[in-house]
Design a protein around this motif. Sequence first.
Motif, short mmCIF file in Angstrom:
data_model
loop_
_atom_site.label_atom_id
_atom_site.label_comp_id
_atom_site.label_asym_id
_atom_site.label_seq_id
_atom_site.Cartn_x
_atom_site.Cartn_y
_atom_site.Cartn_z
N PHE A 1 0.83 -1.21 0.00
CA PHE A 1 0.00 0.00 0.00
C PHE A 1 0.86 1.26 0.00
O PHE A 1 0.52 2.26 -0.65
CB PHE A 1 -0.95 0.00 1.19
CG PHE A 1 -2.19 -0.81 0.98
CD1 PHE A 1 -3.11 -0.46 0.01
CD2 PHE A 1 -2.45 -1.94 1.74
CE1 PHE A 1 -4.25 -1.21 -0.21
CE2 PHE A 1 -3.58 -2.71 1.54
CZ PHE A 1 -4.49 -2.34 0.57
N ALA A 2 1.97 1.23 0.74
CA ALA A 2 2.88 2.38 0.76
C ALA A 2 3.45 2.62 -0.64
O ALA A 2 3.56 3.77 -1.10
CB ALA A 2 3.99 2.14 1.77
N LEU A 3 3.84 1.54 -1.32
CA LEU A 3 4.36 1.67 -2.68
C LEU A 3 3.30 2.17 -3.65
O LEU A 3 3.57 2.99 -4.53
CB LEU A 3 4.91 0.32 -3.16
CG LEU A 3 6.28 -0.08 -2.65
CD1 LEU A 3 6.58 -1.54 -3.00
CD2 LEU A 3 7.35 0.83 -3.23
N MET A 4 2.07 1.68 -3.48
CA MET A 4 0.99 2.09 -4.37
C MET A 4 0.71 3.59 -4.22
O MET A 4 0.62 4.32 -5.21
CB MET A 4 -0.27 1.28 -4.08
CG MET A 4 -1.42 1.56 -5.02
SD MET A 4 -2.77 0.35 -4.85
CE MET A 4 -3.21 0.60 -3.12
N VAL A 5 0.60 4.04 -2.98
CA VAL A 5 0.38 5.47 -2.74
C VAL A 5 1.59 6.27 -3.19
O VAL A 5 1.47 7.34 -3.81
CB VAL A 5 0.08 5.73 -1.25
CG1 VAL A 5 0.01 7.22 -0.97
CG2 VAL A 5 -1.22 5.05 -0.84
N GLY A 6 2.79 5.74 -2.90
CA GLY A 6 4.02 6.43 -3.30
C GLY A 6 4.14 6.58 -4.80
O GLY A 6 4.63 7.61 -5.29
N THR A 7 3.68 5.58 -5.54
CA THR A 7 3.74 5.66 -7.00
C THR A 7 2.86 6.78 -7.52
O THR A 7 3.27 7.56 -8.39
CB THR A 7 3.30 4.32 -7.62
OG1 THR A 7 4.19 3.28 -7.19
CG2 THR A 7 3.30 4.39 -9.14
N LEU A 8 1.65 6.87 -6.99
CA LEU A 8 0.73 7.92 -7.44
C LEU A 8 1.22 9.30 -7.03
O LEU A 8 1.15 10.27 -7.81
CB LEU A 8 -0.67 7.65 -6.88
CG LEU A 8 -1.29 6.31 -7.28
CD1 LEU A 8 -2.65 6.12 -6.62
CD2 LEU A 8 -1.43 6.21 -8.80
N VAL A 9 1.73 9.41 -5.79
CA VAL A 9 2.24 10.69 -5.32
C VAL A 9 3.49 11.09 -6.10
O VAL A 9 3.66 12.26 -6.49
CB VAL A 9 2.54 10.63 -3.81
CG1 VAL A 9 3.26 11.90 -3.34
CG2 VAL A 9 1.25 10.43 -3.02
N LEU B 1 -2.09 2.22 -14.85
CA LEU B 1 -2.18 0.86 -15.36
C LEU B 1 -1.42 -0.13 -14.48
O LEU B 1 -1.91 -1.22 -14.17
CB LEU B 1 -1.67 0.80 -16.80
CG LEU B 1 -2.51 1.51 -17.86
CD1 LEU B 1 -1.85 1.42 -19.22
CD2 LEU B 1 -3.92 0.92 -17.92
N ILE B 2 -0.20 0.25 -14.08
CA ILE B 2 0.60 -0.64 -13.23
C ILE B 2 -0.09 -0.85 -11.89
O ILE B 2 -0.12 -1.96 -11.34
CB ILE B 2 2.00 -0.06 -13.03
CG1 ILE B 2 2.77 -0.04 -14.36
CG2 ILE B 2 2.78 -0.87 -12.00
CD1 ILE B 2 3.03 -1.41 -14.94
N THR B 3 -0.66 0.23 -11.34
CA THR B 3 -1.38 0.10 -10.07
C THR B 3 -2.59 -0.82 -10.22
O THR B 3 -2.86 -1.67 -9.36
CB THR B 3 -1.83 1.49 -9.58
OG1 THR B 3 -0.68 2.33 -9.40
CG2 THR B 3 -2.57 1.38 -8.25
N ALA B 4 -3.33 -0.66 -11.32
CA ALA B 4 -4.50 -1.52 -11.56
C ALA B 4 -4.08 -2.97 -11.72
O ALA B 4 -4.73 -3.88 -11.17
CB ALA B 4 -5.24 -1.04 -12.81
#
Length: 267
Positions: free
Chosen positions: A65-73, A122-125
């Motif tokens: 989850f930290a990586l997912m949020v970090g990617t978007l931020v 796309l990567i997050t999805a």
Amino acid sequence: MLAKLLKYEVKATARFFLPLYVALIAFSLINRLLNPFEAVASPGSPNIDLNLQVIISIISMMAYFALMVGTLVMTVIVMIQRFYRNLLGDEGYLMFTLPVKTWQHITSKLLVAMLWAVLSFLITAVSILITANVQHLGDKLRELVDLVRTYLGPAGPFIIPAYIFLIIAFYTVMVYAAIALGHLFDRHRLAASFGMFCVLYFVYQIISAAFIFLLSTTIPDFFTASRMPTPHELNTLLAGPAIISIVLTAVNFTLTNIILQTRLNLE
């Protein structure tokens, strides 16, 4: 020359995103294997093994989850940082000595920012689908496409991506315009840029609200009819905001281009 700018911009930003994408997919695969909700103690197995598995799974999920949020931020941060430092910071002295038009600098930043925004989404999805272990994904995607075609017609699957690209371009160029306006101030330029973004956002929200009010008075059936609207009616409804977004994107782009051409101050 625009192609060279795009190539340089992609190389300069890829080092931020590619490791994040690899880590995000890796942790999604780990979480698919170590799922605390599926951890069931087998007969005769000691509890310490189950507890350790759950702990490791929870830590892995938190990291994911930290990586997912970090990617978007990081996508937003890099978009702002590349425009500000590369064109309005110390690197601007070099960039504006190149035989390149100002609009080409802005366009290269915009296209690459849109590229990473789409890839990050796309990567997050994909990582979510891997983690959730979705079964029969192809069938579900076909059902989704059929549903979109039912509401928006045969062109529906193409309209939605186009709308997403337009929204990304609109907000990206609005950020560029806010940074350019904030750069006109002699002091506290970052704070001024944030203030300009708030002003632009407020103005554009007023414009959107005025359009919705006008639409509700001229085409009341969209808002009061009990029946489902036809694909033609929905496309007509979407066309208005799309046109407004295109116009405002063009205004923001032109404003940014004029400021960088005539009011650029790198001191």
